[in-house]
Design an enzyme around this catalytic site. Sequence first.
Site, PDB file in Angstrom:
ATOM      1  N   HIS A 130       0.846  -1.202   0.000  1.00  0.00           N
ATOM      2  CA  HIS A 130       0.000   0.000   0.000  1.00  0.00           C
ATOM      3  C   HIS A 130       0.874   1.241   0.000  1.00  0.00           C
ATOM      4  O   HIS A 130       1.891   1.324   0.693  1.00  0.00           O
ATOM      5  CB  HIS A 130      -1.013  -0.023   1.145  1.00  0.00           C
ATOM      6  N   ASP A 142       5.593   2.829   7.238  1.00  0.00           N
ATOM      7  CA  ASP A 142       4.239   2.353   6.951  1.00  0.00           C
ATOM      8  C   ASP A 142       3.556   3.267   5.930  1.00  0.00           C
ATOM      9  O   ASP A 142       2.871   4.211   6.303  1.00  0.00           O
ATOM     10  CB  ASP A 142       3.431   2.322   8.253  1.00  0.00           C
ATOM     11  N   GLU A 176      -5.432   1.899   1.968  1.00  0.00           N
ATOM     12  CA  GLU A 176      -5.289   0.730   2.844  1.00  0.00           C
ATOM     13  C   GLU A 176      -5.571   1.106   4.289  1.00  0.00           C
ATOM     14  O   GLU A 176      -6.186   0.348   5.038  1.00  0.00           O
ATOM     15  CB  GLU A 176      -3.882   0.148   2.709  1.00  0.00           C
ATOM     16  N   GLU A 177      -5.106   2.290   4.672  1.00  0.00           N
ATOM     17  CA  GLU A 177      -5.247   2.714   6.057  1.00  0.00           C
ATOM     18  C   GLU A 177      -6.703   2.955   6.461  1.00  0.00           C
ATOM     19  O   GLU A 177      -7.010   3.072   7.647  1.00  0.00           O
ATOM     20  CB  GLU A 177      -4.428   3.990   6.303  1.00  0.00           C
ATOM     21  N   ASP A 205       4.288  -4.952   3.765  1.00  0.00           N
ATOM     22  CA  ASP A 205       3.744  -3.842   4.540  1.00  0.00           C
ATOM     23  C   ASP A 205       4.576  -3.669   5.797  1.00  0.00           C
ATOM     24  O   ASP A 205       4.562  -4.525   6.679  1.00  0.00           O
ATOM     25  CB  ASP A 205       2.284  -4.154   4.899  1.00  0.00           C
ATOM     26  N   HIS A 291       2.138   5.011  12.845  1.00  0.00           N
ATOM     27  CA  HIS A 291       0.996   5.911  12.648  1.00  0.00           C
ATOM     28  C   HIS A 291       1.209   7.271  13.321  1.00  0.00           C
ATOM     29  O   HIS A 291       0.247   7.898  13.779  1.00  0.00           O
ATOM     30  CB  HIS A 291      -0.304   5.263  13.143  1.00  0.00           C
TER      31      HIS A 291
END
Length: 442
Positions: A130, A142, A176-177, A205, A291
């Site tokens: 992603h 990420d 994706e998130e 990922d 994140h």
Amino acid sequence: MKLSVPRRATAAAGLALAGLLAGVAPTAATAQPQAAPAAPAFVAAAPDIPLANVKQHLTDLQAIANANGGNRAHGRTGYKASVDFVKAKLDAAGFTTTVQQFTYNGTTGYNLIADWPGGDPNQVLMAGAHLDSVSSGAGINDNGSGSAAVLETALAVSRAGLQPTKHLRFGWWGAEELGLVGSKHYVAQLPTTERAKLSGYLNFDMIGSPNPGYFVYDDDPTIEQTFKSYFAGIGVPTEIETEGDGRSDHASFKNVGIPVGGLFTGASRVKTSAQVQKWGGTATAFDRCYHSSCDTTANINDTALDRNSDAVAHAIWTLSAGTTPPPGKVFENTADVSIPDNGAAVTSTVDVTGVTGNAPATLKVDVNIVHTWRGDLVVDLVAPDGSVYNLKPFSSSDSADNVIATYTVNASTEVANGAWKLRAQDKAAQDTGYINSFKLTF
């Protein structure tokens, strides 16, 4: 990576230098781990993926985020700029690229698909990652890490002029998130006949976590074995990936019956003391910036990124050649079993069911034992009827203890179904260790 619910506890899965040992009888005779068999001469070896190239892609993605409000999230200008950046690289390298649009929450999203000319169109191997970040940061681990490794592997395919048996396809997913939105859209629009042509999907990922572990998806056995063999070959133990199990884009493919596999280096879960002993690092989160705004180019472990990028290429070259043998029926126990210091033998058990007749003459026994200081371990395979196959005899001269190997034994006289045991005993003082995993392939 989208992690939204608690996961089951991490279980270790060991592996494996593949080996061949003829005719071991159920006596004191030994089975020694053998070197991995050479690939067939017509299968080209995968190239080393230049770490500098992968890191340059991450630098470029960071610059895109910096120029677009600090992120590359769905619906933001930074995401579309990321798609355009990757597409330009692939177009220049000779790929046929397609930008697929979808709508989510009233906002247009994008998937980027790249096909390499040639290969059997009825056997398609696909790899993807992603490309979006969360809105709070640039998303360099990420998932710039997976996106950059897949991109550089695709460019390596072009540089090599690779002409594999299977058709190669690469994908970079949007949103994706927000719940695997882009990959779900891609799979949903594929006709059933096209889905049937996908021989496998490989997902990457978060593969450069700053406090990394080395996790392999335990979905399709052939894909899993391919990755584990690579890491075993460079002396890096692996574990089954559980923190994000089913929570990244591979789930979109798996849910419609497409074989999947992939790699992961950890997110917010804390690395255990046993994992620190195994991989180094600290007993803190695998990625403390998960994140968060600090997920920048400073949030990457170069060694992990390098190893995983090379593993991506190894899998693409190996699986696209169409020469990987079927793995057989697999039974595995990944529960840790402590081995007492200079104490009684302990066992890890797998219950074999549904196998007709006797075990094969080439029964594969994958062993992963983590052990400190001195070897001094005796390791046996015990058949359901009590027959013993000695895999590793006592050796006071051992200086390295971890047993990460595949043994092959002739168990053709044994009924296959029943409780098979891996038995380990520490016969010297000042050792600690545990059986990490035990797997039989029939």
